[in-house]
Design a protein around this motif. Structure first.
Motif, PDB file in Angstrom:
ATOM      1  N   ALA A  23       0.809  -1.139  -0.109  1.00  0.00           N
ATOM      2  CA  ALA A  23       0.011  -0.166   0.098  1.00  0.00           C
ATOM      3  C   ALA A  23       0.741   1.127   0.212  1.00  0.00           C
ATOM      4  CB  ALA A  23      -0.938  -0.061   1.180  1.00  0.00           C
ATOM      5  N   GLN A  24       0.187   2.347  -0.377  1.00  0.00           N
ATOM      6  CA  GLN A  24       1.038   3.531  -0.229  1.00  0.00           C
ATOM      7  C   GLN A  24       0.847   4.306   0.960  1.00  0.00           C
ATOM      8  OE1 GLN A  24      -0.173   5.820  -3.836  1.00  0.00           O
ATOM      9  NE2 GLN A  24       1.836   5.069  -4.895  1.00  0.00           N
ATOM     10  N   ALA A  25       1.741   5.108   1.152  1.00  0.00           N
ATOM     11  CA  ALA A  25       1.525   5.946   2.534  1.00  0.00           C
ATOM     12  C   ALA A  25       0.056   6.712   2.562  1.00  0.00           C
ATOM     13  CB  ALA A  25       2.762   6.672   2.985  1.00  0.00           C
ATOM     14  N   GLY A  26      -0.570   6.737   3.581  1.00  0.00           N
ATOM     15  CA  GLY A  26      -1.931   7.360   3.660  1.00  0.00           C
ATOM     16  C   GLY A  26      -2.974   6.476   3.095  1.00  0.00           C
ATOM     17  N   GLY A  27      -2.699   5.311   2.634  1.00  0.00           N
ATOM     18  CA  GLY A  27      -3.666   4.275   2.084  1.00  0.00           C
ATOM     19  C   GLY A  27      -4.152   3.429   3.131  1.00  0.00           C
TER      20      GLY A  27
ATOM     21  N   SER B 182       1.096   3.133  18.819  1.00  0.00           N
ATOM     22  CA  SER B 182       1.442   3.667  17.490  1.00  0.00           C
ATOM     23  C   SER B 182       0.287   3.495  16.464  1.00  0.00           C
ATOM     24  CB  SER B 182       2.891   2.933  17.036  1.00  0.00           C
ATOM     25  OG  SER B 182       2.593   1.601  16.760  1.00  0.00           O
ATOM     26  N   VAL B 183      -0.668   2.742  16.695  1.00  0.00           N
ATOM     27  CA  VAL B 183      -1.771   2.622  15.737  1.00  0.00           C
ATOM     28  C   VAL B 183      -2.980   3.054  16.137  1.00  0.00           C
ATOM     29  CG1 VAL B 183      -0.643   0.576  15.102  1.00  0.00           C
ATOM     30  CG2 VAL B 183      -2.598   0.288  16.510  1.00  0.00           C
ATOM     31  N   LYS B 184      -3.106   3.522  17.427  1.00  0.00           N
ATOM     32  CA  LYS B 184      -4.289   3.997  17.996  1.00  0.00           C
ATOM     33  C   LYS B 184      -5.044   5.256  17.131  1.00  0.00           C
ATOM     34  CE  LYS B 184      -6.472   4.142  22.841  1.00  0.00           C
ATOM     35  NZ  LYS B 184      -5.976   4.124  24.126  1.00  0.00           N
TER      36      LYS B 184
ATOM     37  N   SER C 230      -4.654   5.342   6.958  1.00  0.00           N
ATOM     38  CA  SER C 230      -3.719   6.381   7.393  1.00  0.00           C
ATOM     39  C   SER C 230      -2.120   5.476   7.562  1.00  0.00           C
ATOM     40  CB  SER C 230      -4.130   7.172   8.291  1.00  0.00           C
ATOM     41  OG  SER C 230      -5.154   7.798   8.197  1.00  0.00           O
ATOM     42  N   LEU C 231      -2.181   4.841   6.576  1.00  0.00           N
ATOM     43  CA  LEU C 231      -0.920   3.839   6.781  1.00  0.00           C
ATOM     44  C   LEU C 231       0.506   4.727   6.520  1.00  0.00           C
ATOM     45  CD1 LEU C 231      -1.953   0.605   4.836  1.00  0.00           C
ATOM     46  CD2 LEU C 231      -1.227   0.830   7.185  1.00  0.00           C
ATOM     47  N   LYS C 232       1.489   4.143   7.354  1.00  0.00           N
ATOM     48  CA  LYS C 232       2.615   4.952   7.208  1.00  0.00           C
ATOM     49  C   LYS C 232       3.960   3.830   6.974  1.00  0.00           C
ATOM     50  CE  LYS C 232       1.167   8.054  11.325  1.00  0.00           C
ATOM     51  NZ  LYS C 232       1.588   8.487  12.488  1.00  0.00           N
TER      52      LYS C 232
ATOM     53  N   THR D 146       3.498  -4.027   3.366  1.00  0.00           N
ATOM     54  CA  THR D 146       4.593  -3.100   2.878  1.00  0.00           C
ATOM     55  C   THR D 146       3.882  -1.809   2.553  1.00  0.00           C
ATOM     56  OG1 THR D 146       5.919  -5.017   1.959  1.00  0.00           O
ATOM     57  CG2 THR D 146       6.456  -2.589   1.318  1.00  0.00           C
ATOM     58  N   VAL D 147       4.378  -0.720   3.149  1.00  0.00           N
ATOM     59  CA  VAL D 147       3.668   0.453   2.946  1.00  0.00           C
ATOM     60  C   VAL D 147       4.899   1.387   2.337  1.00  0.00           C
ATOM     61  CG1 VAL D 147       2.800   2.769   3.915  1.00  0.00           C
ATOM     62  CG2 VAL D 147       2.269   0.370   4.802  1.00  0.00           C
ATOM     63  N   SER D 148       4.485   2.036   0.996  1.00  0.00           N
ATOM     64  CA  SER D 148       5.693   2.746   0.525  1.00  0.00           C
ATOM     65  C   SER D 148       5.408   4.137   0.557  1.00  0.00           C
ATOM     66  CB  SER D 148       5.612   2.382  -1.109  1.00  0.00           C
ATOM     67  OG  SER D 148       4.358   2.719  -1.664  1.00  0.00           O
TER      68      SER D 148
END
Length: 122
Positions: A12-16, A62-64, A84-86, A119-121
């Motif tokens: 996924a992309q960051a923010g996805g 970190s995920v809350k 909101s993946l980082k 994996t977050v890009s």
């Protein structure tokens, strides 16, 4: 024995967003806690989120606010919705289950799945 099979994950992309599912089978009649943990390269395993059979939840700091854990007791399945993946969310995510529930789930559970890579890009 309890078998846990994770599905989902990937890139996924960051923010996805991404979602994970974990189905439990086998000797599951006594299962109370289910949850997700993750381990990034070179880092210790950490709790992502856990949920009891009564739907009480615990989240890692970190995920809350970004991740949501849910559970379908009838299907013996636990879910993790990740928003909101980082890039720092990149890790192998493990499903876990335990007969017990309490603050100790922060440190782990008795039964583990094989893990699925997220994996977050950036």
């Amino acid at each position: 024995q309890v078998q846990l099979v994770e599905t989902g994950g990937g890139l996924a992309q960051a923010g996805g967003s991404l979602s994970l599912s974990c189905a439990a089978s086998g000797s599951i009649f006594s299962i109370n806690g289910m949850g997700w943990y993750r381990q990034a390269p070179g880092k210790p395993r950490e709790l992502v989120a856990a949920i009891s059979s009564g739907l009480n939840t615990i989240y890692g700091k970190s995920v809350k606010g970004r991740f949501t854990i849910s559970r379908d007791n009838a299907k013996n399945t636990v879910y993790l919705q990740m928003n909101s993946l980082k890039s720092e969310d990149t890790a192998v995510y493990y499903c876990a289950a335990d007969d017990h529930w309490g603050p100790e789930v922060e440190y782990g559970m008795d039964h583990w799945g094989k893990g699925t890579l997220v994996t977050v890009s950036s």
